[in-house]
Design a protein around this motif. Sequence first.
Motif, PDB file in Angstrom:
ATOM      1  N   THR A  21     -51.170   4.712  93.523  1.00  0.00           N
ATOM      2  CA  THR A  21     -50.755   5.267  92.329  1.00  0.00           C
ATOM      3  C   THR A  21     -50.770   5.890  91.349  1.00  0.00           C
ATOM      4  N   VAL A  22     -51.032   6.915  90.582  1.00  0.00           N
ATOM      5  CA  VAL A  22     -52.455   7.661  90.004  1.00  0.00           C
ATOM      6  C   VAL A  22     -52.399   6.856  88.526  1.00  0.00           C
ATOM      7  N   PRO A  23     -53.019   6.017  87.870  1.00  0.00           N
ATOM      8  CA  PRO A  23     -52.330   6.198  86.384  1.00  0.00           C
ATOM      9  C   PRO A  23     -51.824   7.084  85.590  1.00  0.00           C
ATOM     10  N   ASP A  24     -51.099   7.080  84.968  1.00  0.00           N
ATOM     11  CA  ASP A  24     -51.316   8.623  84.065  1.00  0.00           C
ATOM     12  C   ASP A  24     -51.812   8.457  82.274  1.00  0.00           C
ATOM     13  N   LEU A  25     -52.756   9.184  82.112  1.00  0.00           N
ATOM     14  CA  LEU A  25     -54.050   8.684  81.325  1.00  0.00           C
ATOM     15  C   LEU A  25     -53.063   9.386  79.982  1.00  0.00           C
ATOM     16  N   LYS A  26     -51.430  10.105  80.111  1.00  0.00           N
ATOM     17  CA  LYS A  26     -50.929  11.024  78.676  1.00  0.00           C
ATOM     18  C   LYS A  26     -50.943  10.016  77.247  1.00  0.00           C
ATOM     19  N   GLY A  27     -51.603  10.639  76.232  1.00  0.00           N
ATOM     20  CA  GLY A  27     -51.601  10.016  75.109  1.00  0.00           C
ATOM     21  C   GLY A  27     -52.989  10.052  74.888  1.00  0.00           C
ATOM     22  N   VAL A  28     -53.457   9.663  73.847  1.00  0.00           N
ATOM     23  CA  VAL A  28     -54.629   9.635  72.513  1.00  0.00           C
ATOM     24  C   VAL A  28     -55.790   8.382  73.107  1.00  0.00           C
ATOM     25  N   TYR A  29     -57.083   8.884  72.724  1.00  0.00           N
ATOM     26  CA  TYR A  29     -58.050   7.715  73.197  1.00  0.00           C
ATOM     27  C   TYR A  29     -58.895   8.094  72.171  1.00  0.00           C
ATOM     28  N   THR A  30     -59.104   7.283  71.521  1.00  0.00           N
ATOM     29  CA  THR A  30     -60.615   7.825  70.572  1.00  0.00           C
ATOM     30  C   THR A  30     -61.510   6.361  70.478  1.00  0.00           C
ATOM     31  N   THR A  31     -62.909   7.063  69.979  1.00  0.00           N
ATOM     32  CA  THR A  31     -63.960   6.423  70.333  1.00  0.00           C
ATOM     33  C   THR A  31     -65.023   6.475  68.887  1.00  0.00           C
ATOM     34  N   TYR A  65     -56.868  19.222  83.851  1.00  0.00           N
ATOM     35  CA  TYR A  65     -57.333  18.096  84.570  1.00  0.00           C
ATOM     36  C   TYR A  65     -56.331  17.285  85.182  1.00  0.00           C
ATOM     37  N   THR A  66     -57.033  16.780  86.591  1.00  0.00           N
ATOM     38  CA  THR A  66     -56.521  15.012  87.850  1.00  0.00           C
ATOM     39  C   THR A  66     -57.603  14.584  87.389  1.00  0.00           C
ATOM     40  N   TYR A  67     -56.574  13.435  87.966  1.00  0.00           N
ATOM     41  CA  TYR A  67     -57.472  12.249  87.872  1.00  0.00           C
ATOM     42  C   TYR A  67     -56.668  11.329  88.569  1.00  0.00           C
ATOM     43  N   GLN A  68     -57.892  10.684  89.755  1.00  0.00           N
ATOM     44  CA  GLN A  68     -57.419   9.864  90.566  1.00  0.00           C
ATOM     45  C   GLN A  68     -58.651   8.888  91.590  1.00  0.00           C
ATOM     46  N   ASP A  69     -58.185   7.856  91.909  1.00  0.00           N
ATOM     47  CA  ASP A  69     -59.321   6.856  92.413  1.00  0.00           C
ATOM     48  C   ASP A  69     -61.053   6.831  91.410  1.00  0.00           C
ATOM     49  N   GLY A  70     -60.409   6.957  89.849  1.00  0.00           N
ATOM     50  CA  GLY A  70     -61.630   6.852  88.867  1.00  0.00           C
ATOM     51  C   GLY A  70     -62.335   7.924  88.897  1.00  0.00           C
ATOM     52  N   SER A  71     -62.013   8.759  89.041  1.00  0.00           N
ATOM     53  CA  SER A  71     -62.659  10.245  89.147  1.00  0.00           C
ATOM     54  C   SER A  71     -62.007  11.636  88.379  1.00  0.00           C
ATOM     55  N   LEU A  72     -61.705  11.735  86.981  1.00  0.00           N
ATOM     56  CA  LEU A  72     -61.024  12.057  86.394  1.00  0.00           C
ATOM     57  C   LEU A  72     -62.416  14.013  86.514  1.00  0.00           C
ATOM     58  N   ASN A  73     -61.635  14.655  86.527  1.00  0.00           N
ATOM     59  CA  ASN A  73     -62.311  16.218  86.499  1.00  0.00           C
ATOM     60  C   ASN A  73     -60.890  16.673  86.084  1.00  0.00           C
ATOM     61  N   VAL A  74     -62.379  17.820  84.728  1.00  0.00           N
ATOM     62  CA  VAL A  74     -61.478  18.250  84.236  1.00  0.00           C
ATOM     63  C   VAL A  74     -62.133  19.892  84.453  1.00  0.00           C
ATOM     64  N   GLN A  75     -61.330  20.644  84.415  1.00  0.00           N
ATOM     65  CA  GLN A  75     -61.346  22.518  85.175  1.00  0.00           C
ATOM     66  C   GLN A  75     -61.794  23.157  83.273  1.00  0.00           C
ATOM     67  N   VAL A  76     -63.002  23.315  83.569  1.00  0.00           N
ATOM     68  CA  VAL A  76     -63.405  23.937  81.883  1.00  0.00           C
ATOM     69  C   VAL A  76     -62.585  24.765  81.667  1.00  0.00           C
ATOM     70  N   GLU A  77     -61.665  25.103  80.012  1.00  0.00           N
ATOM     71  CA  GLU A  77     -61.311  26.505  79.885  1.00  0.00           C
ATOM     72  C   GLU A  77     -61.796  26.451  78.636  1.00  0.00           C
ATOM     73  N   TYR A  78     -62.506  25.898  77.748  1.00  0.00           N
ATOM     74  CA  TYR A  78     -63.665  26.408  76.843  1.00  0.00           C
ATOM     75  C   TYR A  78     -64.544  25.046  76.500  1.00  0.00           C
TER      76      TYR A  78
END
Length: 231
Positions: A21-31, A65-78
């Motif tokens: 199962t792939v975690p759903d990253l939907k949401g907002v994260y801050t740091t 983006y896609t996220y699976q197995d601890g890897s987040l991949n963003v196809q950069v559009e800007y």
Amino acid sequence: MKKLILSTVLMFIATLIMAQTVPDLKGVYTTKKGDINIVWMFIDGYSSQTTYKDNAYVSTFGGPYTYQDGSLNVQVEYNDIHANTIGQTKSFALTANADGLLEQSGQAWKKEAAKTQDLDGLWRITGRKQGNDVVQIHQSGTRKTIKLLVDGYFQWMAIDPGAKTFSGTGGGHYTFTDGKYSEHILFFSRDSSRIGAELNFDGALKDGAWHHSGLSSKGDPIYEIWSRDNK
């Protein structure tokens, strides 16, 4: 015996499915990093990471983006700092849980509380009223203005991935209640003096489109039509 074997097989399959199962990253994260604030938004398969100070915009980048197995991949559009990365994939090693994200580097991100609203999603401007007529815009080419709304945060970006150009962005907190849409600006690339401003608009969902009207940050009347742009 057959029932025992069948039960064992079903349990194995269920365990395998849960493990994949792939975690759903939907949401907002801050740091934070010193006096630097960073917000990372995920909605409808699209992500945007923005860096800003309390009184000044710094930078932003994002894309599908896609996220699976601890890897987040963003196809950069800007990417307004490193335009040469547009069209490339930016990868992050991180884990996700209910509390937030943890990068392999040790950088921790707090997940902001869920605040679902009817406008949450990825939107793209497709029309604008000129006089009494609605004119379609950005119907060809790669130029577009998009807007992410999720859990009480918003961000718009005017971009052209094909030309690798970036025209501006702004974002902050938003609410949408009883046909009234309000924004509190946390960052604005074009004019830092607008940070902290409160903007109020009329908003309505009509046949799946978002009709957005009122006065712009410059005080000019606007009437825009936005359509969902699910990736």
